[in-house]
Motif scaffolding. Structure first.
Motif, PDB file in Angstrom:
ATOM      1  N   LEU A  78      21.462 -16.114  -3.170  1.00 47.13           N
ATOM      2  CA  LEU A  78      20.320 -16.214  -3.421  1.00 47.13           C
ATOM      3  C   LEU A  78      19.600 -14.755  -3.932  1.00 47.13           C
ATOM      4  N   PRO A  79      19.732 -13.907  -2.558  1.00 45.53           N
ATOM      5  CA  PRO A  79      19.034 -12.344  -2.944  1.00 45.53           C
ATOM      6  C   PRO A  79      19.779 -11.624  -4.216  1.00 45.53           C
ATOM      7  N   PRO A  80      21.063 -11.716  -4.412  1.00 52.83           N
ATOM      8  CA  PRO A  80      21.225 -10.996  -5.437  1.00 52.83           C
ATOM      9  C   PRO A  80      21.124 -11.817  -6.975  1.00 52.83           C
ATOM     10  N   PHE A  81      21.144 -12.984  -6.750  1.00 51.49           N
ATOM     11  CA  PHE A  81      20.522 -13.858  -7.854  1.00 51.49           C
ATOM     12  C   PHE A  81      18.978 -13.608  -8.259  1.00 51.49           C
ATOM     13  N   VAL A  82      18.058 -13.689  -7.557  1.00 46.82           N
ATOM     14  CA  VAL A  82      16.611 -13.371  -7.793  1.00 46.82           C
ATOM     15  C   VAL A  82      16.509 -11.842  -8.137  1.00 46.82           C
ATOM     16  N   GLN A  83      17.284 -10.975  -7.584  1.00 52.51           N
ATOM     17  CA  GLN A  83      17.410  -9.515  -7.922  1.00 52.51           C
ATOM     18  C   GLN A  83      17.707  -9.362  -9.313  1.00 52.51           C
ATOM     19  N   LEU A  84      18.868  -9.966  -9.758  1.00 46.00           N
ATOM     20  CA  LEU A  84      19.416  -9.983 -11.064  1.00 46.00           C
ATOM     21  C   LEU A  84      18.298 -10.507 -12.150  1.00 46.00           C
ATOM     22  N   VAL A  85      17.916 -11.851 -11.724  1.00 49.17           N
ATOM     23  CA  VAL A  85      17.068 -12.414 -12.850  1.00 49.17           C
ATOM     24  C   VAL A  85      15.598 -11.736 -12.877  1.00 49.17           C
ATOM     25  N   GLU A  86      15.177 -11.366 -11.791  1.00 50.88           N
ATOM     26  CA  GLU A  86      14.043 -10.328 -11.810  1.00 50.88           C
ATOM     27  C   GLU A  86      14.044  -8.979 -12.794  1.00 50.88           C
ATOM     28  N   TRP A  87      15.110  -8.379 -12.843  1.00 47.71           N
ATOM     29  CA  TRP A  87      15.599  -7.305 -13.414  1.00 47.71           C
ATOM     30  C   TRP A  87      15.693  -7.556 -14.737  1.00 47.71           C
ATOM     31  N   LEU A  88      16.221  -8.670 -15.232  1.00 49.76           N
ATOM     32  CA  LEU A  88      16.584  -9.161 -16.550  1.00 49.76           C
ATOM     33  C   LEU A  88      15.283  -9.350 -17.394  1.00 49.76           C
ATOM     34  N   VAL A  89      14.390 -10.054 -16.600  1.00 47.97           N
ATOM     35  CA  VAL A  89      12.955 -10.677 -17.255  1.00 47.97           C
ATOM     36  C   VAL A  89      12.055  -9.193 -17.162  1.00 47.97           C
ATOM     37  N   GLN A  90      11.838  -8.432 -16.135  1.00 45.20           N
ATOM     38  CA  GLN A  90      10.953  -7.503 -16.077  1.00 45.20           C
ATOM     39  C   GLN A  90      11.453  -6.048 -16.850  1.00 45.20           C
ATOM     40  N   GLU A  91      12.692  -5.890 -16.556  1.00 43.04           N
ATOM     41  CA  GLU A  91      13.070  -4.498 -17.069  1.00 43.04           C
ATOM     42  C   GLU A  91      13.858  -4.584 -18.459  1.00 43.04           C
ATOM     43  N   LYS A  92      14.339  -5.674 -18.741  1.00 45.80           N
ATOM     44  CA  LYS A  92      15.386  -5.862 -19.931  1.00 45.80           C
ATOM     45  C   LYS A  92      14.274  -6.861 -21.120  1.00 45.80           C
ATOM     46  N   HIS A  93      13.379  -7.557 -20.452  1.00 45.51           N
ATOM     47  CA  HIS A  93      12.785  -8.490 -21.154  1.00 45.51           C
ATOM     48  C   HIS A  93      13.582  -9.313 -22.253  1.00 45.51           C
ATOM     49  N   MET A  94      14.607  -9.846 -21.198  1.00 45.54           N
ATOM     50  CA  MET A  94      15.258 -11.102 -21.795  1.00 45.54           C
ATOM     51  C   MET A  94      14.850 -12.431 -21.450  1.00 45.54           C
ATOM     52  N   VAL A  95      14.906 -13.395 -22.084  1.00 47.91           N
ATOM     53  CA  VAL A  95      15.135 -14.787 -22.042  1.00 47.91           C
ATOM     54  C   VAL A  95      16.047 -15.272 -21.061  1.00 47.91           C
ATOM     55  N   VAL A  96      15.949 -15.646 -19.827  1.00 48.26           N
ATOM     56  CA  VAL A  96      16.754 -16.212 -18.809  1.00 48.26           C
ATOM     57  C   VAL A  96      16.992 -17.597 -18.729  1.00 48.26           C
ATOM     58  N   TRP A  97      17.981 -18.044 -18.839  1.00 46.43           N
ATOM     59  CA  TRP A  97      18.495 -19.509 -18.742  1.00 46.43           C
ATOM     60  C   TRP A  97      18.847 -19.827 -17.461  1.00 46.43           C
ATOM     61  N   CYS A 134      28.431  -6.507  -7.152  1.00 44.80           N
ATOM     62  CA  CYS A 134      26.904  -6.388  -7.339  1.00 44.80           C
ATOM     63  C   CYS A 134      26.096  -5.145  -6.825  1.00 44.80           C
ATOM     64  N   ASP A 135      27.063  -4.239  -6.413  1.00 42.19           N
ATOM     65  CA  ASP A 135      26.194  -3.070  -5.717  1.00 42.19           C
ATOM     66  C   ASP A 135      25.275  -2.176  -6.684  1.00 42.19           C
ATOM     67  N   ASN A 136      25.836  -1.960  -8.059  1.00 40.91           N
ATOM     68  CA  ASN A 136      25.123  -1.242  -8.919  1.00 40.91           C
ATOM     69  C   ASN A 136      25.034  -2.019 -10.255  1.00 40.91           C
ATOM     70  N   PHE A 137      24.710  -3.290 -10.050  1.00 43.44           N
ATOM     71  CA  PHE A 137      24.781  -4.284 -11.478  1.00 43.44           C
ATOM     72  C   PHE A 137      23.890  -3.739 -12.322  1.00 43.44           C
ATOM     73  N   GLN A 138      22.618  -3.228 -12.161  1.00 44.37           N
ATOM     74  CA  GLN A 138      21.908  -2.533 -13.194  1.00 44.37           C
ATOM     75  C   GLN A 138      22.593  -1.694 -14.337  1.00 44.37           C
ATOM     76  N   GLU A 139      23.558  -0.422 -13.788  1.00 41.98           N
ATOM     77  CA  GLU A 139      24.144   0.135 -14.394  1.00 41.98           C
ATOM     78  C   GLU A 139      25.350  -0.490 -15.411  1.00 41.98           C
ATOM     79  N   GLN A 140      25.827  -1.627 -14.550  1.00 42.69           N
ATOM     80  CA  GLN A 140      27.006  -2.039 -15.382  1.00 42.69           C
ATOM     81  C   GLN A 140      26.383  -3.072 -16.419  1.00 42.69           C
ATOM     82  N   VAL A 141      25.427  -3.892 -16.189  1.00 40.65           N
ATOM     83  CA  VAL A 141      24.774  -4.639 -17.070  1.00 40.65           C
ATOM     84  C   VAL A 141      24.223  -4.078 -18.237  1.00 40.65           C
TER      85      VAL A 141
END
Length: 420
Positions: free
Chosen positions: A38-57, A158-165
């Motif tokens: 749950l923690p990495p999931f919420v962190q990833l979804v939050e980053w995709l929505v707020q930083e990348k402005h993507m539609v998350v399913w 998941c350590d540096n998922f922002q850079e990898q994604v």
């Protein structure tokens, strides 16, 4: 041909690179059913929505997770759950702030074809298998993060998922096209139905009669809605990423299964069953049954017997373009069970047949490094392939003195030793 010499073009797997024809806008995030994800999931979804402005399913079941809801009646829950629920208060608050921005779907009800640009899996190998099952046609590129127990198909951390994604979204990634098998069950009564269709006029049937003569599908011989999410144009087919397994189930008798290759009888299997797998599945059940491990870029189908009652039945590899027909031998004492990637278990009766061939829709799995490095790293880390203690080198002096030779040390000193 300009001359009589035959030329075959061999594609280098390293040439398979991810290319976006347009920037990806929708991403499907699939997570493992585990509170630790749950923690990495919420962190990833939050980053995709707020930083990348993507539609998350996400799956609709995610919104029903009690750890992500604030309307749970804690007095009706166990003390252990109440403690865990309190520990995830911060994660829950961040998720509730994003909840209204998420798009949900339900497996078996919603069709995701042409709606998703990109898939992110958080968990083990099962999450990738589940993602493959959701798409029975073309599959979007899949990026799998290791948050499970084995992680053979999940090369990312998941350590540096922002850079990898970000690198993947910009198109800087290699791809491994993991082939899938298209499997279809043909029940004993289907031939009669097909002859009736031709006699009445093929596609000119009235709707009520057409429904009456509908093909038998995968849900245990019932007509109508299939037992899986089928949208690939084949009413009674399913695509699998690892393997399709035929076994004797709870019966005490040996399975007796006939194998045909492109319509030609090959052999019969007498034993516990048979595994038909992809190269990706060669490191799964097939490896445990003694098959060779094959790189997923190799176009092939593996046929592996399960505990054959024969000393000479070795696993074989056949070309990817052939069609395998597997049926219960007429003199078999029992029926068999068949499952697809461990799901949709059902019975194969006498007269039924299973058709297996390579699907035209692979799973594009995104590599962390490249096709070769990722696979051998998985072999070493996941299966400890060729891991053993190194043999010590020989010491010439100790070797000579320990031998039964009559040579003395003085003779050894007089030898001219040349270092190459």
């Amino acid at each position: 041909m300009k001359n009589s010499a035959m030329v075959m073009q061999i594609q280098d797997p390293a040439s398979q690179r991810l290319t976006w024809y347009k920037p990806p806008l929708t991403v499907l995030v699939i997570k493992k059913k585990d509170s630790q994800v749950l923690p990495p999931f919420v962190q990833l979804v939050e980053w995709l929505v707020q930083e990348k402005h993507m539609v998350v399913w996400v799956e609709s079941a995610v919104l029903e997770d009690k750890l992500l809801r604030d309307d749970v009646k804690l007095e009706q829950e166990s003390s252990k759950f109440q403690k865990v629920h309190g520990q995830y208060a911060g994660v829950r608050a961040r998720f509730l702030a994003l909840r209204e921005k998420l798009v949900t779907f339900k497996d078996g009800r919603d069709d995701l074809t042409d709606r998703i640009d990109f898939i992110v899996c958080l968990g083990g190998d099962g999450t990738l298998l589940y993602a493959s099952q959701l798409f029975q046609q073309s599959v979007p590129p899949v990026m799998a993060f290791y948050l499970g127990s084995l992680g053979f198909l999940t090369p990312f951390q998941c350590d540096n998922f922002q850079e990898q994604v970000t690198n993947v979204l910009e198109g800087h990634a290699a791809l491994t096209l993991r082939s899938r098998l298209r499997c279809s069950i043909h029940r004993k009564g289907e031939r009669r139905k097909e002859s009736l269709l031709h006699s009445v006029g093929g596609n000119l049937l009235i709707p009520s009669f057409q429904r009456q003569l509908n093909y038998v599908e995968l849900n245990n011989g019932q007509t109508g809605k299939a037992g899986c999410n089928n949208n690939n144009g084949h009413n009674n087919s399913i695509l699998v990423l690892n393997e399709v397994v035929i076994n004797r189930g709870p019966s005490p008798y040996l399975s007796n299964i006939d194998i045909f290759l492109d319509g030609k009888y090959i052999t019969s299997v007498q034993g516990d069953g048979l595994i038909v797998s992809t190269p990706t599945g060669s490191t799964a059940y097939a490896a445990a049954a003694g098959a060779s491990m094959i790189h997923p870029s190799v176009p092939a189908i593996l046929v592996t017997p399960i505990c054959p009652h024969s000393l000479s039945f070795r696993p074989i590899v056949v070309p990817a373009g052939v069609e395998l027909k597997i049926s219960i031998s007429p003199d078999s004492r029992n029926t068999s069970r068949v499952s697809f990637d461990g799901r949709n278990d059902q019975e194969l009766n006498h007269g039924d047949s299973l058709r297996v061939t390579t699907s035209i829709y692979p799973v594009p799995s995104i590599c962390s490094q490249d096709q070769i490095s990722d696979w051998f790293d998985s072999l070493a880390e996941g299966l400890h392939w060729n891991v053993r203690k190194r043999q010590k080198c020989l010491d010439e002096l100790s070797d000579l003195t320990a031998s039964g030779s009559e040579d003395t040390l003085d003779d050894f000193d007089n030898l001219q030793i040349y270092d190459a």
